[in-house]
Design a protein around this motif. Structure first.
Motif, PDB file in Angstrom:
ATOM      1  N   ALA A 262       0.833  -1.207   0.000  1.00 13.58           N
ATOM      2  CA  ALA A 262       0.000   0.000   0.000  1.00 13.58           C
ATOM      3  C   ALA A 262       0.864   1.251   0.000  1.00 13.58           C
ATOM      4  O   ALA A 262       1.865   1.329   0.713  1.00 13.58           O
ATOM      5  N   ILE A 263       0.485   2.227  -0.827  1.00 15.70           N
ATOM      6  CA  ILE A 263       1.142   3.524  -0.850  1.00 15.70           C
ATOM      7  C   ILE A 263       0.065   4.603  -0.889  1.00 15.70           C
ATOM      8  O   ILE A 263      -1.083   4.347  -1.245  1.00 15.70           O
ATOM      9  N   ARG A 264       0.460   5.807  -0.517  1.00 14.60           N
ATOM     10  CA  ARG A 264      -0.482   6.921  -0.526  1.00 14.60           C
ATOM     11  C   ARG A 264       0.133   8.097  -1.265  1.00 14.60           C
ATOM     12  O   ARG A 264       1.245   8.526  -0.944  1.00 14.60           O
ATOM     13  N   PRO A 265      -0.561   8.623  -2.271  1.00 13.94           N
ATOM     14  CA  PRO A 265      -0.029   9.783  -3.014  1.00 13.94           C
ATOM     15  C   PRO A 265      -0.050  11.034  -2.154  1.00 13.94           C
ATOM     16  O   PRO A 265      -0.967  11.251  -1.359  1.00 13.94           O
ATOM     17  N   SER A 266       0.970  11.861  -2.309  1.00 16.11           N
ATOM     18  CA  SER A 266       1.056  13.108  -1.541  1.00 16.11           C
ATOM     19  C   SER A 266       1.886  14.121  -2.314  1.00 16.11           C
ATOM     20  O   SER A 266       2.425  13.816  -3.383  1.00 16.11           O
ATOM     21  N   ARG A 267       1.980  15.307  -1.761  1.00 12.04           N
ATOM     22  CA  ARG A 267       2.839  16.339  -2.334  1.00 12.04           C
ATOM     23  C   ARG A 267       3.623  17.027  -1.224  1.00 12.04           C
ATOM     24  O   ARG A 267       3.087  17.273  -0.146  1.00 12.04           O
ATOM     25  N   LEU A 268       4.895  17.314  -1.527  1.00 11.95           N
ATOM     26  CA  LEU A 268       5.735  18.050  -0.595  1.00 11.95           C
ATOM     27  C   LEU A 268       5.779  19.508  -1.022  1.00 11.95           C
ATOM     28  O   LEU A 268       5.913  19.802  -2.216  1.00 11.95           O
ATOM     29  N   PRO A 269       5.676  20.427  -0.081  1.00  9.31           N
ATOM     30  CA  PRO A 269       5.779  21.856  -0.439  1.00  9.31           C
ATOM     31  C   PRO A 269       7.101  22.169  -1.126  1.00  9.31           C
ATOM     32  O   PRO A 269       7.144  22.940  -2.087  1.00  9.31           O
ATOM     33  N   GLU A 270       8.189  21.543  -0.650  1.00  3.18           N
ATOM     34  CA  GLU A 270       9.490  21.756  -1.260  1.00  3.18           C
ATOM     35  C   GLU A 270      10.452  20.654  -0.852  1.00  3.18           C
ATOM     36  O   GLU A 270      10.248  19.965   0.151  1.00  3.18           O
ATOM     37  N   LEU A 271      11.492  20.485  -1.640  1.00  4.97           N
ATOM     38  CA  LEU A 271      12.541  19.514  -1.350  1.00  4.97           C
ATOM     39  C   LEU A 271      13.858  20.084  -1.866  1.00  4.97           C
ATOM     40  O   LEU A 271      13.945  20.561  -2.993  1.00  4.97           O
ATOM     41  N   GLU A 272      14.882  20.019  -1.029  1.00  6.69           N
ATOM     42  CA  GLU A 272      16.192  20.569  -1.367  1.00  6.69           C
ATOM     43  C   GLU A 272      17.221  19.454  -1.435  1.00  6.69           C
ATOM     44  O   GLU A 272      17.347  18.651  -0.516  1.00  6.69           O
ATOM     45  N   ILE A 273      17.959  19.401  -2.545  1.00  7.52           N
ATOM     46  CA  ILE A 273      19.051  18.452  -2.718  1.00  7.52           C
ATOM     47  C   ILE A 273      20.245  19.227  -3.253  1.00  7.52           C
ATOM     48  O   ILE A 273      20.238  19.660  -4.414  1.00  7.52           O
TER      49      ILE A 273
END
Length: 344
Positions: A262-273
């Motif tokens: 099972a997985i759940r779709p989501s969104r991150l406001p931001e991600l820094e690499i």
């Protein structure tokens, strides 16, 4: 949609492990978002032929391999087994050991040395451990390499045109520049690719042959996984990043014929690499499995190109090449002249 999410871990006691070749002490197989276990690479490297590419006044030895890019971001690279016809392999930095299909193993005469039982979240499966005479990509060959043999369609939902998975047992031996947009893989041979690319160096940790990249200012430790078309995070760390659920009332399931997850779709406001910043990032959340030390899986399609230096354990995301820098300088010079002429 994610095609497959299967984690396989070895089911070996000490006596069984001791009976295996020293090159296969602990093996696990993976799909798009898991690891293909831990294997001690005992193969030796054949000296490559010289292949020289020239950029401006700089000369760097490299082997250039054309790659294919799938719509889901996965990369296919031509690989030759036992000096015979090249076949399409999935380029997978999330796999510790390479895998060949049962059909290809039979066609190429790959000898089976033993079998190993691996455990998935849905049950156990046995895979053969074989040995190839040579495994070659570009001008680089590995002699006497051990591989896993399995039904790639059943295990990983890969289509029949993909006949193997190229893992870190080979990839970690070289420094390379992967250009997704240019559809080419440049493997360093005698020169130093770092001398013709520039950008922010991101130091990574290497464990069990896999690459772990710091993200979110060091708060996350993501496994670099080119075999995975999506960013996957464990739910416990996603909460710290203020992940927003896309559909909190429903779940999706990914997997193959031997199991689902099972997985759940989501969104991150931001991600820094490194110095790369991403906004409104699509991600899939999953429950952290037992013994998992990483915080998730980072797909390579986040970057148009990436330089991996396995000798010094650093990467450069979206690096500028020497030619790019020269082009930028020419543009800046032209802009300066236009400005000067306008002023006068």
């Amino acid at each position: 949609m994610i095609a497959c999410f299967v984690t396989l871990m070895p089911e070996l006691n000490a006596q069984e492990a001791a009976s295996l070749s020293p090159n296969v002490a602990a093996i696990a197989v993976h799909d798009a978002t898991s690891d293909i276990g831990t294997v001690k690479a005992g193969s030796r490297q054949v000296s490559p032929r010289d292949s020289v590419a020239v950029e401006g006044q700089r000369v760097t030895a490299r082997s250039v391999v054309r790659i294919s890019v799938r719509e889901n971001g996965r990369l296919l690279v031509p690989v030759s087994i036992n000096g015979k016809k090249e076949c399409r392999f999935l380029f997978d930095t999330g796999a510790t050991i390479s895998v060949v299909s049962e059909r290809l193993a039979t066609k190429m005469g790959v000898s089976v040395k033993s079998t190993v039982r691996v455990q998935t979240f849905a049950g156990a499966v046995s895979l053969a451990v074989g040995q190839v005479d040579t495994l070659q990509v570009g001008n680089h060959s590995i002699v006497g390499s051990e591989v896993l043999i399995g039904d790639l369609g059943r295990l990983f939902n890969l289509d029949p045109g993909i006949e193997g998975i190229l893992g870190q047992d080979l990839l970690s031996r070289f420094n390379y520049l992967l250009n997704r947009r240019g559809r080419k893989l440049e493997i360093e041979e005698e020169g130093n690719l770092a001398s013709v690319v520039s950008g922010t160096r991101v130091t990574f940790e290497k464990r069990g042959g896999k690459i772990y990249v710091p993200a979110a200012g060091g708060a996350l430790r993501l496994m670099l996984d080119s075999g995975n078309p999506y960013l996957v995070l464990y739910e416990d760390v996603a909460q710290k990043l203020n992940a927003v659920m896309v559909n909190s009332s429903g779940e999706s399931a990914v997997g193959s014929s031997i199991g689902r997850r099972a997985i759940r779709p989501s969104r991150l406001p931001e991600l820094e690499i490194g110095d790369s910043h991403f906004r409104n990032v699509e991600a899939y959340l999953s429950i952290r499995g037992s013994g998992r030390s990483e915080d998730g899986f980072l797909p390579l399609h986040f970057f148009d190109s990436i330089y991996i230096n396995n000798s010094e354990n650093f990467l450069i995301a979206n690096p500028l090449s020497f030619g790019d820098r020269r082009h930028n300088l020419e543009i800046q010079s032209a802009s300066y002249l236009v400005c000067q002429n306008t002023l006068w």
